[in-house]
Design a protein around this motif. Sequence first.
Motif, PDB file in Angstrom:
ATOM      1  N   ASN A   3       0.846  -1.199   0.000  1.00 21.41           N
ATOM      2  CA  ASN A   3       0.000   0.000   0.000  1.00 21.41           C
ATOM      3  C   ASN A   3       0.875   1.240   0.000  1.00 21.41           C
ATOM      4  O   ASN A   3       2.029   1.202   0.425  1.00 21.41           O
ATOM      5  CB  ASN A   3      -0.927   0.018   1.212  1.00 21.41           C
ATOM      6  CG  ASN A   3      -0.181   0.187   2.513  1.00 21.41           C
ATOM      7  OD1 ASN A   3       0.814  -0.505   2.759  1.00 21.41           O
ATOM      8  ND2 ASN A   3      -0.634   1.083   3.357  1.00 21.41           N
TER       9      ASN A   3
ATOM     10  N   GLY B 229      -0.036   4.184   1.563  1.00 21.43           N
ATOM     11  CA  GLY B 229      -0.074   4.707   2.929  1.00 21.43           C
ATOM     12  C   GLY B 229       0.064   6.209   2.965  1.00 21.43           C
ATOM     13  O   GLY B 229       0.310   6.857   1.954  1.00 21.43           O
ATOM     14  N   PRO B 230      -0.099   6.796   4.140  1.00 16.96           N
ATOM     15  CA  PRO B 230       0.046   8.244   4.268  1.00 16.96           C
ATOM     16  C   PRO B 230       1.508   8.660   4.134  1.00 16.96           C
ATOM     17  O   PRO B 230       2.397   7.812   4.150  1.00 16.96           O
ATOM     18  CB  PRO B 230      -0.483   8.533   5.672  1.00 16.96           C
ATOM     19  CG  PRO B 230      -0.528   7.246   6.379  1.00 16.96           C
ATOM     20  CD  PRO B 230      -0.496   6.150   5.379  1.00 16.96           C
TER      21      PRO B 230
ATOM     22  N   SER C  30      -0.093   4.940  11.249  1.00 16.21           N
ATOM     23  CA  SER C  30      -0.148   4.482   9.858  1.00 16.21           C
ATOM     24  C   SER C  30       0.120   2.987   9.793  1.00 16.21           C
ATOM     25  O   SER C  30       0.707   2.409  10.708  1.00 16.21           O
ATOM     26  CB  SER C  30       0.860   5.236   8.986  1.00 16.21           C
ATOM     27  OG  SER C  30       2.186   4.824   9.274  1.00 16.21           O
ATOM     28  N   ALA C  31      -0.318   2.384   8.708  1.00 15.86           N
ATOM     29  CA  ALA C  31      -0.116   0.947   8.517  1.00 15.86           C
ATOM     30  C   ALA C  31       0.575   0.718   7.176  1.00 15.86           C
ATOM     31  O   ALA C  31       0.267   1.381   6.181  1.00 15.86           O
ATOM     32  CB  ALA C  31      -1.454   0.211   8.546  1.00 15.86           C
ATOM     33  N   LEU C  32       1.510  -0.188   7.189  1.00 17.41           N
ATOM     34  CA  LEU C  32       2.256  -0.547   5.978  1.00 17.41           C
ATOM     35  C   LEU C  32       2.072  -2.044   5.756  1.00 17.41           C
ATOM     36  O   LEU C  32       2.426  -2.853   6.606  1.00 17.41           O
ATOM     37  CB  LEU C  32       3.735  -0.218   6.171  1.00 17.41           C
ATOM     38  CG  LEU C  32       4.689  -0.601   5.048  1.00 17.41           C
ATOM     39  CD1 LEU C  32       4.385   0.216   3.796  1.00 17.41           C
ATOM     40  CD2 LEU C  32       6.128  -0.370   5.465  1.00 17.41           C
ATOM     41  N   ALA C  33       1.497  -2.390   4.612  1.00 16.67           N
ATOM     42  CA  ALA C  33       1.285  -3.811   4.304  1.00 16.67           C
ATOM     43  C   ALA C  33       2.439  -4.307   3.443  1.00 16.67           C
ATOM     44  O   ALA C  33       2.859  -3.626   2.506  1.00 16.67           O
ATOM     45  CB  ALA C  33      -0.040  -4.000   3.577  1.00 16.67           C
TER      46      ALA C  33
END
Lengths: 206, 147
Positions: free
Chosen positions: B38, B40-41, B68-71
């Motif tokens: 993704n 992400g921001p 924030s999330a990082l996939a």
Amino acid sequence: MGASACGADAGELGQGGVSTECDSFGGDCTLGGINHPIAVGATLPVTVDSAVFGASAPELTLASGRESVLTAEGQNITAHSEGLAPIFIGVAGGEAVLDFIHVRAARADNLKFAIALADGTDLKEQSTLIQLVPNEYIWAEVAPFKGIAPLVGRMPLQWSSSSAAVTILKTGASNRVRVIARSAGTATVTASALGISATFEIEVLP
Amino acid sequence: MKSKTSLFVLLGLGVAATTTACDPEPPPPDRLYLRQLNKGPAGTTLTFVQDAASRPEIADSASLVVGSALAIDCDEYAQQDYRSQCTAMVVKADQPIVQVRQVYRPTSDASLAATSAFALVGVTAGTTIVHVTTAYNSYDFTVHVRP
């Protein structure tokens, strides 16, 4: 004016998403999803979708990755403090996530009205005194803003009128009312939510 | 009857020999492939090793902001030709500044069982090492979480 369904807001992995209802300010769906922060103290109802083609539709759940900022319960996302949080779309009964979106929360510092005549004509210039004759009515809808930036979410709202010149009727939508002119005079209509309030003036002519 | 049995045995051996010759067991994977899923921001990135020509795709650090999330998707490679999803993957962080969540990555048959991806969520500011371990490989990388 009023709520309508928005298109699906794809999750960041393309495997799920959420959609929201539009309000008169376009805050919920200007670009097709939650593109504005949720107001602290407000709750945003969303519809959760799965984009996994070929799979029998699993039961989906929402979960927040930062519950001090946002919580998710059922299909509602509630903002508790300013900040950023991921909202995960998961499969019920499992710990793994299918997709997620990032959602911001911001504290509102003003409320803005959207006002429309009974025939649906929007009154863009809200600072102008609104004149009605008895039994005429207008629609009034209020939304939270931070500066000029619109926020989203349903908030506990209180409406009041300074006089009996108008009557305020609830519509079923928490942020929208119908204001009916009753008798000659002036009235200040006030909407209060999240610790802030906004007003507009109505004059009812004889 | 005896000759028929011999024929079946010979045919069976022939099939077995053919299978062994044309469809050898793939070698075990010897490296991981991590890929950012993704966008992400702002401030959410997986940084790639620039100077490792033989393993250009492997990340050695990730940056997140709090909230924030990082996939990240995980594949394993053996030599040049074999690629598979990471099997029996376990992801752990040394410090609780990130939260680790499994991510479903449905395979072509739309199975929801494939969990060869994971998401890192920034919880508090700081730095930690994240360990990715599979049945065949392990890989560590640094995660920075900014306020």
